[in-house]
Design an enzyme around this catalytic site. Structure first.
Site, PDB file in Angstrom:
ATOM      1  N   ASP A  19      10.549   8.498  -3.762  1.00 50.37           N
ATOM      2  CA  ASP A  19       9.196   7.575  -3.773  1.00 50.37           C
ATOM      3  C   ASP A  19      10.432   6.933  -4.844  1.00 50.37           C
ATOM      4  O   ASP A  19      10.303   6.249  -6.293  1.00 50.37           O
ATOM      5  CB  ASP A  19       8.215   7.686  -4.167  1.00 50.37           C
ATOM      6  CG  ASP A  19       7.615   6.506  -4.856  1.00 50.37           C
ATOM      7  OD1 ASP A  19       7.438   5.435  -3.916  1.00 50.37           O
ATOM      8  OD2 ASP A  19       6.100   7.003  -5.385  1.00 50.37           O
ATOM      9  N   LEU A  72      44.839 -26.475 -20.840  1.00 46.79           N
ATOM     10  CA  LEU A  72      43.697 -27.043 -19.274  1.00 46.79           C
ATOM     11  C   LEU A  72      44.294 -27.808 -18.761  1.00 46.79           C
ATOM     12  O   LEU A  72      46.031 -28.446 -19.084  1.00 46.79           O
ATOM     13  CB  LEU A  72      43.490 -27.385 -20.933  1.00 46.79           C
ATOM     14  CG  LEU A  72      42.668 -26.915 -22.119  1.00 46.79           C
ATOM     15  CD1 LEU A  72      41.989 -28.236 -23.470  1.00 46.79           C
ATOM     16  CD2 LEU A  72      41.326 -26.422 -21.334  1.00 46.79           C
ATOM     17  N   SER A  73      43.551 -28.029 -17.832  1.00 44.45           N
ATOM     18  CA  SER A  73      43.614 -28.903 -16.779  1.00 44.45           C
ATOM     19  C   SER A  73      44.261 -30.306 -17.312  1.00 44.45           C
ATOM     20  O   SER A  73      43.471 -30.526 -18.437  1.00 44.45           O
ATOM     21  CB  SER A  73      42.457 -29.367 -15.616  1.00 44.45           C
ATOM     22  OG  SER A  73      43.061 -29.505 -14.716  1.00 44.45           O
ATOM     23  N   GLY A 114      48.955 -31.447 -19.170  1.00 44.71           N
ATOM     24  CA  GLY A 114      50.298 -31.740 -18.699  1.00 44.71           C
ATOM     25  C   GLY A 114      50.870 -30.687 -17.616  1.00 44.71           C
ATOM     26  O   GLY A 114      52.659 -31.586 -18.316  1.00 44.71           O
ATOM     27  N   SER A 121      45.452 -20.472 -16.257  1.00 46.36           N
ATOM     28  CA  SER A 121      45.918 -18.421 -17.059  1.00 46.36           C
ATOM     29  C   SER A 121      45.294 -18.907 -18.129  1.00 46.36           C
ATOM     30  O   SER A 121      45.726 -18.936 -18.795  1.00 46.36           O
ATOM     31  CB  SER A 121      47.156 -18.862 -16.995  1.00 46.36           C
ATOM     32  OG  SER A 121      48.573 -19.155 -17.151  1.00 46.36           O
ATOM     33  N   GLY A 181       0.794  -1.245   0.214  1.00 48.15           N
ATOM     34  CA  GLY A 181       0.028  -0.282   0.360  1.00 48.15           C
ATOM     35  C   GLY A 181       0.817   1.427   0.299  1.00 48.15           C
ATOM     36  O   GLY A 181       0.289   2.145   0.207  1.00 48.15           O
ATOM     37  N   ASN A 205       0.439  -0.952   7.705  1.00 51.25           N
ATOM     38  CA  ASN A 205      -0.915  -0.450   6.801  1.00 51.25           C
ATOM     39  C   ASN A 205      -2.113  -1.927   7.541  1.00 51.25           C
ATOM     40  O   ASN A 205      -1.860  -3.519   7.452  1.00 51.25           O
ATOM     41  CB  ASN A 205      -0.447  -0.613   5.886  1.00 51.25           C
ATOM     42  CG  ASN A 205      -1.840   0.596   5.478  1.00 51.25           C
ATOM     43  OD1 ASN A 205      -2.233   0.735   5.509  1.00 51.25           O
ATOM     44  ND2 ASN A 205      -1.115   0.141   3.312  1.00 51.25           N
ATOM     45  N   ASP A 260      -7.136  -2.151   8.963  1.00 50.09           N
ATOM     46  CA  ASP A 260      -9.029  -1.523   8.730  1.00 50.09           C
ATOM     47  C   ASP A 260      -8.447  -3.905   8.212  1.00 50.09           C
ATOM     48  O   ASP A 260      -9.937  -4.116   8.616  1.00 50.09           O
ATOM     49  CB  ASP A 260      -9.326  -1.267   7.426  1.00 50.09           C
ATOM     50  CG  ASP A 260      -7.694  -1.824   6.171  1.00 50.09           C
ATOM     51  OD1 ASP A 260      -6.756  -0.874   6.425  1.00 50.09           O
ATOM     52  OD2 ASP A 260      -8.848  -1.664   5.153  1.00 50.09           O
TER      53      ASP A 260
END
Lengths: 297, 636
Positions: free
Chosen positions: B114, B471-472, B475, B544, B45, B169, B172
């Protein structure tokens, strides 16, 4: 001056100094209205004790109230300021006027186009104006530094967030900035400041007997012989004043007996209508937003 | 009463009574306008509450009310019509930005920042909080505290907000009973304590019916506290005058008769004619004249827009800060900051951005991202990925030119910043300074008497860095180990920096985001360079994956003593070998950023040496390597 006004004044001066410091070619947009009068007053304060070094630009449609033009010329003479007056003579030559053309067509030609031409011609990179966020709903989200794309287009989604009162004022080639130092002022703040600082304004803001006609439930002042009268229209003398000023055929007066600032402030506290209700142009859908997208101020 | 009026009308004397006295002018507003924001879930609200405040304070004019009632159903006002601004938003039924609303009571003027909406709420909440002195936290008594309520409060507290008031709020809908109110407030208070927020009130309201917003509700006699508007009217923000005198210079000018004047807004403290102010180390001057808002004054306080004339005339530009002697802000060259990332493109480590801080500006690079706000846990957690739009994070920035800065908690003006992309010119981040990590001049280079050449001569070898990338499973580790043994047997002083091992110590704090990988490689590059300085031959074994990072390592170490070796095997071969079981884990998704599977590898375009390990044995690879080193002049 009370603390609230002092804080607003300091904020506006701070913004004006930012505009001066960050741009090469600033210009102050001067509409001769009360907000412009406050803005001009603050711009001078911002650099005092040095003198204001930027020109003022007035976009003159040639349908402004005569008292406005007299006031503008007197101010320029008194302060020896550079007052650039720009009119779209091409449109006038083609018969443009506020009587035969739709208000939005007229405003686009005489105000929006003329303003864009003046900014381009002089190479102004920031145009400082007196717009306030409380004036109109779509302005509630307007930034203090508002970016205009090349061609002066306002793109609501490209506006920059304003954090901590820090402003990103960088411009791409062809882009320009609009700057609104009075963003956080309300109409009441303006009047209380005018009263506190005794700022001279056009006398049309004060109630006086003036010749008017009733048109579409509004009071239009007969400022000169160019206003065509309908057969059923009759010129009356009523005690009226203006809450905003613009082109006389498009700016309605209100009946009032407020003849000084204090009386206007009292009147404002009790009024139930917004100040722009007297603007014929604002009352079509989101028209202010559409005008802004096209580069209107 | 009616009878009396009739009588009065008939009385000719009263008919001629003097005109009523004009209504009094509004009393002076002794406090500046209060800027406040709202926090709360979308259905709690908020628009109705803001609309209610505007309507009850008389800030909505009849013509606007008429529009709102046309937009509403039946006789109900559509409050959101008063509050939603742009046409596009109304059409789409969303609100996308901060809107500013104004209203005033006879005692005080107000500004509501707001920040509505589901979308982009983080940036909007942060922007609103950065401008607000108080937040009204709105919660539905029926629904209780929502995740969004918690998030809004957390974001606001991270962007400078210190104080909140709770408006519970929709009373009511819960029979205006005390129990549901108390339950919600208890939860809210605990949240405020956790976030370090002061609570100045908790009010049961019904924005729809107006209970306890501006007027006291007769239907909740159990509530004895002030109504919301009373709390807003009475709130006193923290005093800025208390701090040391600080004047950031925004603009400088020359007077007609000669002489220089500097303009700015006093950030804290007080400045008076006759006082001495310091601009930077050893540069001070006395205030000879002072103007506030253009008028001469003898003294001015925080918040004042002033102009100062100084004697002697010192060289001051925009970005300088005049301060009380001994209290001058540090000239910061590295800052630890908290910020919200605003751009759609992720933050890039090492890239240059423009920084605006106070009235100063410089270019900066982000050296690392430390932590990010977890919006569910509401804690700052170490980050393992790149910063994206609406992320709130702690980062470090290096300033190209040192700027006067202070932590935000000591100075809002010298501790807040924005960052700007230099190409798009968009604001990409905004935030506050947490600490000054390095100051200009506090880490001078220490000149060493024993040179790198002396050390190399003592070891009788040429220091070198052999950088194995790939790459992993390609080697690298095997080759590094064999090479190290070979060098050792040759009487050379060598060492291996292995990526996996370093992540257990030197880089234990880093994850596998692109940003963290870059930082890891930067560290290894620095360490390898230092080891080479002390005379060693260093073998680096590190995936890397990014060209840019390897290039940076080459630059840091020096190209003359750097050998980039591409240890290359097809991905299928690496997966088949999988010596550490990593590919198996990556395939099941438990290693979300594993290079080759879920993260890219940028192969070297022109490596110094290319070893295709699927086509040669590790021993052969080492022979190739030694050959390459000999070709570079090494005695191996």
């Amino acid at each position: 001056m009370d603390t609230h006004l002092k804080a607003l004044e300091a904020e506006a001066i701070g913004i004006l100094r930012e505009a001066q410091a960050r741009f090469a070619r600033p210009v102050l947009l001067y509409s001769i209205g009360k907000d412009s009068s406050v803005l001009y007053h603050l711009a001078r304060k911002a650099v005092a004790p040095a003198a204001l070094a930027m020109p003022l630009l007035h976009v003159d449609t040639t349908y402004k109230f005569r008292e406005m033009i007299a006031f503008r010329d007197a101010l320029a003479a008194r302060d020896r300021i550079e007052m650039i007056v720009r009119t779209n003579h091409e449109a006038l030559g083609q018969g443009m006027n506020p009587f035969d053309h739709d208000a939005s067509v007229y405003t686009a030609a005489m105000k929006t186009v003329a303003l864009r031409q003046a900014l381009d011609e002089h190479g102004f990179d920031v145009a400082i104006g007196g717009a306030r966020r409380d004036e109109e709903r779509s302005r509630a989200k307007e930034r203090i530094f508002s970016l205009r794309e090349p061609g002066h287009r306002w793109e609501p989604r490209n506006q920059r967030p304003e954090f901590f009162g820090l402003y990103n004022t960088r411009l791409a080639p062809g882009a320009t900035m609009r700057c609104f130092p009075l963003s956080n002022w309300t109409e009441l703040d303006i009047w209380r400041y005018i009263e506190a600082e005794r700022i001279p304004i056009v006398p049309l803001y004060y109630a006086r007997p003036r010749p008017v006609v009733r048109r579409n439930g509004q009071l239009i002042m007969v400022d000169d012989g160019r206003l065509p009268l309908q057969p059923d229209e009759r010129v009356e003398t009523l005690t009226v004043r203006f809450r905003t000023l613009g082109c006389y055929p498009l700016t309605a007066a209100v009946e009032s007996d407020a003849t000084d600032n204090a009386a206007i402030i009292r009147e404002l506290l009790h009024t139930r209508h917004s100040e722009r209700i007297g603007r014929v142009i604002d009352h079509v859908g989101s028209s202010m937003e559409d005008k802004k997208r096209e580069g209107y101020f | 009463m009616a009878a009396k009026l009739n009588q009065a009308k008939a009385d000719p004397v009263i008919e001629e009574s003097p005109a009523p006295l004009p209504a009094p002018l509004p009393a002076p507003l002794l406090r500046p306008r209060l800027r406040f924001m709202t926090c709360g879930s979308v259905d709690d609200g908020k628009s109705t509450l803001i609309g209610r405040l505007l309507v009850e304070s008389g800030a909505v004019f009849e013509d606007h009310l008429l529009e709102a009632s046309r937009a509403g159903t039946g006789s109900e006002l559509d409050f959101s019509f008063l509050v939603d601004g742009l046409k596009a938003e109304r059409e789409q039924g969303i609100t996308i930005d901060v809107a500013y609303r104004y209203f005033a009571t006879p005692r005080r003027a107000f500004l509501i920042a707001d920040a509505p909406g589901h979308q982009q709420y983080t940036r909007n909440q942060a922007a609103a909080a950065s401008q607000a002195e108080l937040a009204v936290v709105l919660v539905s008594a029926e629904d209780g505290v929502q995740p969004q309520t918690r998030r809004h409060m957390a974001i606001a507290s991270l962007f400078g907000l210190k104080t909140v008031v709770f408006a519970v709020n929709k009373m009511d809908l819960v029979g205006r009973d005390k129990e549901p109110f108390t339950a919600v407030v208890t939860e809210l208070r605990a949240l405020a304590v956790a976030l370090g927020l002061d609570v100045i009130g908790a009010i049961p309201v019904s924005a729809r019916d107006g209970d306890n917003v501006a007027a006291r509700s007769a239907a909740m006699p159990w509530y004895h506290g002030p109504v919301l508007l009373e709390v807003l009217e009475a709130f006193e923000p923290a005093d800025r005058i208390a701090g040391p005198a600080l004047l950031p210079i925004a603009l400088t000018g020359r007077l007609d008769g000669g002489g220089r004047v500097s303009y700015g807004e006093i950030a804290s403290g007080r400045i008076a004619v006759g006082e001495t102010l310091t601009a930077r180390d050893g540069v001070s001057a006395t205030v000879t004249r002072l103007w506030e808002a253009g008028a001469p004054v003898s003294a001015a306080e925080a918040g004042a827009a002033v102009a100062v004339e100084l004697t002697p005339e010192i060289d001051l530009g925009r970005g300088a800060v005049l301060a009380a002697p001994e209290r001058a802000p540090a000239l910061a060259s590295q800052l630890r900051v908290r910020c919200v990332w605003l751009a759609a493109e992720p933050l890039q480590i090492g890239r240059s951005y423009d920084l605006e801080l106070g009235t100063g500006e410089t270019s900066v690079t982000v050296s690392r991202v430390e932590r990010r706000l977890d919006l569910d846990a509401l804690t700052m957690t170490p980050i393992d990925e790149n910063l994206n739009a609406n992320d709130i994070a702690m980062i470090r920035v290096n300033l190209a030119k040192p700027l006067p800065a202070m932590p935000f908690e000591h100075s809002r003006q010298l501790g807040a910043f924005i960052m700007i992309d230099r190409l798009s010119r968009r604001t990409v981040a905004a935030g506050s300074v947490l600490s000054i990590e390095r100051q200009s001049g506090d880490t001078p280079w220490q000149a060493l008497q024993v040179t790198n050449e002396d050390r190399a001569r003592a070891m009788n070898q040429t220091p070198f860095v052999i950088w194995l990338t790939g790459l992993s499973g390609a080697g690298k580790s095997t080759i590094a180990d064999l090479l190290d043994r070979r060098l050792h047997s040759l009487g050379r002083h060598a060492a291996v920096l292995d990526g996996d091992n370093l992540r257990r110590g030197l880089s234990a704090d880093l994850g596998f985001s692109e940003a963290d990988r870059s930082e890891n490689i930067r560290r290894v590059g620095q360490v390898a360079g230092l080891m080479a300085n002390s005379g060693l031959i260093v073998v680096v074994s590190l995936i890397s994956p990014f060209r840019q990072d390897r290039a940076a390592a080459r630059e840091a170490i020096g190209a003359a003593r750097f050998l980039e070796v591409f240890v290359d095997a097809p991905l299928e071969v690496c997966q088949q070998r999988d010596p550490k079981g990593m590919y198996a884990r990556a395939m099941t998704g438990s290693l979300p950023r594993f290079t080759g599977i879920a993260s890219g590898y940028e192969a070297p375009e022109a490596p110094d040496l290319h070893l295709k390990t699927a086509e040669m044995s590790p021993l052969e690879a080492v022979e190739h390597l030694l050959g390459a080193l000999r070709a570079r002049g090494l005695k191996v």
